[in-house]
Write an enzyme that holds these catalytic residues in place. Structure first.
Site, short mmCIF file in Angstrom:
data_model
loop_
_atom_site.label_atom_id
_atom_site.label_comp_id
_atom_site.label_asym_id
_atom_site.label_seq_id
_atom_site.Cartn_x
_atom_site.Cartn_y
_atom_site.Cartn_z
N ALA A 196 -15.17 -1.31 -4.83
CA ALA A 196 -14.74 0.15 -5.58
C ALA A 196 -16.07 0.45 -6.59
CB ALA A 196 -13.47 0.16 -6.31
N TYR A 210 -4.18 2.32 -10.35
CA TYR A 210 -3.21 3.30 -10.72
C TYR A 210 -1.74 3.19 -11.03
CZ TYR A 210 -3.17 2.58 -5.60
OH TYR A 210 -3.03 1.92 -4.54
N LYS A 219 -12.47 -4.35 4.81
CA LYS A 219 -13.41 -3.41 4.76
C LYS A 219 -14.91 -3.69 5.42
CE LYS A 219 -11.19 -0.56 1.08
NZ LYS A 219 -11.30 0.27 0.09
N ALA A 227 -18.15 -4.98 -10.26
CA ALA A 227 -18.98 -4.84 -9.63
C ALA A 227 -18.44 -5.27 -7.84
CB ALA A 227 -20.19 -5.88 -9.64
N GLY A 228 -17.60 -4.92 -7.49
CA GLY A 228 -16.74 -5.02 -6.35
C GLY A 228 -16.99 -3.92 -5.39
N SER A 257 0.85 -1.39 0.03
CA SER A 257 0.05 -0.11 -0.09
C SER A 257 0.70 1.23 -0.04
CB SER A 257 -0.93 -0.11 1.25
OG SER A 257 -1.58 1.29 1.45
N ASP A 259 -13.81 6.63 0.27
CA ASP A 259 -13.71 6.13 -1.32
C ASP A 259 -14.82 6.71 -2.04
OD1 ASP A 259 -11.76 4.59 -0.96
OD2 ASP A 259 -12.52 2.61 -0.89
N ASN A 317 -13.57 2.42 5.15
CA ASN A 317 -11.87 2.53 4.88
C ASN A 317 -11.40 3.40 5.80
OD1 ASN A 317 -12.91 5.04 4.10
ND2 ASN A 317 -11.47 4.90 2.28
P1 NAP Z 1 -13.10 -6.28 -5.36
O1 NAP Z 1 -14.09 -5.92 -4.42
O2 NAP Z 1 -12.26 -7.57 -5.38
O3 NAP Z 1 -13.90 -6.29 -7.10
C1 NAP Z 1 -13.39 -6.46 -8.20
C2 NAP Z 1 -14.28 -6.38 -9.30
O4 NAP Z 1 -13.46 -6.62 -10.47
C3 NAP Z 1 -15.20 -7.42 -9.09
O5 NAP Z 1 -16.29 -7.33 -9.74
C4 NAP Z 1 -14.44 -8.96 -9.95
O6 NAP Z 1 -15.20 -9.91 -10.42
C5 NAP Z 1 -13.96 -7.73 -11.03
N1 NAP Z 1 -12.50 -8.65 -11.70
C6 NAP Z 1 -11.70 -9.08 -10.86
N2 NAP Z 1 -10.55 -9.59 -11.65
C7 NAP Z 1 -11.04 -9.54 -12.90
C8 NAP Z 1 -10.71 -9.78 -14.38
N3 NAP Z 1 -9.60 -10.60 -14.27
N4 NAP Z 1 -11.40 -9.54 -15.17
C9 NAP Z 1 -12.69 -9.15 -15.13
N5 NAP Z 1 -13.07 -8.84 -14.09
C10 NAP Z 1 -12.41 -8.95 -12.90
O7 NAP Z 1 -11.93 -5.18 -5.79
P2 NAP Z 1 -12.24 -3.63 -5.45
O8 NAP Z 1 -11.77 -3.40 -4.00
O9 NAP Z 1 -13.49 -3.26 -6.15
O10 NAP Z 1 -11.07 -3.01 -6.32
C11 NAP Z 1 -11.05 -2.97 -7.69
C12 NAP Z 1 -9.78 -2.17 -8.22
O11 NAP Z 1 -9.94 -0.72 -7.90
C13 NAP Z 1 -8.56 -2.55 -7.67
O12 NAP Z 1 -7.42 -2.60 -8.68
C14 NAP Z 1 -8.17 -1.68 -6.75
O13 NAP Z 1 -6.75 -1.43 -6.41
C15 NAP Z 1 -8.74 -0.38 -7.17
N6 NAP Z 1 -9.25 0.77 -6.15
C16 NAP Z 1 -8.38 1.95 -6.17
C17 NAP Z 1 -9.00 2.98 -5.42
C18 NAP Z 1 -8.24 4.42 -5.45
O14 NAP Z 1 -8.30 5.10 -4.58
N7 NAP Z 1 -7.53 4.46 -6.84
C19 NAP Z 1 -9.93 2.75 -4.39
C20 NAP Z 1 -10.42 1.46 -4.27
C21 NAP Z 1 -10.14 0.73 -5.28
P3 NAP Z 1 -15.70 -11.08 -9.50
O15 NAP Z 1 -16.28 -10.77 -8.40
O16 NAP Z 1 -16.17 -11.98 -10.74
O17 NAP Z 1 -14.04 -11.47 -9.27
#
Ligand code: NAP
Length: 265
Positions: free
Chosen positions: A130, A214, A66, A127-128, A16, A102, A87
């Protein structure tokens, strides 16, 4: 507020960037509070949360804790309740409080790149957690609509149902992208290799792209979109903005965002 110390709870947590840019902002504000990453298992999280509350500590929470942290807080903000995730936490009157910055972080980052957000047609990929934060923000944009695609249709449909009529689940990325003037990648695709979450050819002309992933020189998606003439921004802005909102929760004033950005660069 004014916590005794700050920690980032996660598992894993070493990768992180929050300790780096929060520590820089804390020092720039003339404060001496420490901010350290703390790897905690799901099993240990309740005990650690109790100990931190007793110490009057505060901090951030990242994957995978979270949602669990929400249940451990005595009180959470309406935004954290809606998203189902905390968070940011702090202690008041001996009780653990939780928020989800977030949502505000994405809102601010989107406004930075878009200017006006009213009546935006948004394509949301993923659909997670974020994606839920993105929906929490877009839900407050007057007249905005979202079409959400995820590789499992049920995840997208379940998330859409939680947020209401302005969100509709689609069964293909192309259908979600069609006509969308803001496209948000909320999957980790592109984090560890050069893959794209969808083909650039499916974007609508003049669409703006925000990748929540990022990287130092952008991401595979933002680089490919920029090469094709689209305005594209990576998740650095959201990272800084959510961190700045967390800082305000702990200390009651805004940090120096330029210091945060410089520490990340
Ligand atoms: P998460 O809860 O694990 O959700 C990830 C989502 O992406 C789910 O819908 C998952 O589908 C899908 N996914 C995962 N791998 C995939 C693949 N290879 N192909 C297609 N879909 C895929 O994660 P999250 O917390 O939402 O985070 C998602 C991203 O956002 C991460 O990269 C994280 O670092 C980034 N993020 C950035 C910030 C920021 O401040 N910039 C803040 C939060 C998150 P399934 O359910 O089918 O696995």
């Amino acid at each position: 507020m004014n916590p005794s110390r700050l920690v980032l709870l996660g598992d894993p947590v070493a990768q992180s960037l929050s300790p780096r840019f929060q520590s820089a902002a804390i020092a720039a504000a003339g404060l001496t509070v420490s901010y350290e990453a703390m790897q905690v298992s799901a099993h240990d999280l309740p005990r650690v949360a109790r100990e931190l509350a007793a110490e009057r500590a505060g901090g951030n929470v990242t994957i995978p804790h979270k949602a669990a942290m929400l249940a451990l807080c005595a009180e959470v903000t309406p935004v954290a309740q809606q998203i189902g995730a905390v968070n940011t936490f702090w202690v008041e009157g001996g009780k653990l409080f939780g928020d989800n910055t977030d949502v505000g972080g994405f809102d601010k980052a989107a406004r930075n790149v878009l200017g006006s957000v009213d009546r935006r047609s948004v394509a949301l990929i993923g659909a997670g957690g974020a994606a839920a934060a993105v929906l929490g923000a877009v839900g407050s944009w007057p007249g905005a609509t979202v079409r959400i695609f995820s590789r499992r249709l049920k995840s997208a449909a379940d998330l859409a149902a939680r947020f209401g009529d302005f969100v509709r689940a689609e069964s293909s990325a192309a259908a979600a992208l069609h006509g969308a003037m803001l496209v948000v990648n909320a999957t980790p695709v592109g984090m560890s290799d050069g893959t794209l979450p969808f083909p650039i050819a499916d974007l609508t002309p003049r669409a703006v792209i925000i990748d929540l992933v990022y990287g130092k020189r952008g991401t595979p998606l933002t680089r490919a979109a920029a090469e094709a003439g689209f305005v594209a921004s990576d998740g650095t802005d959201m990272l800084v903005e959510q961190g700045a909102l967390s800082f305000e929760r702990w200390f009651g004033f805004a940090p120096n965002r330029t210091v945060m950005r410089t520490a990340l660069a």
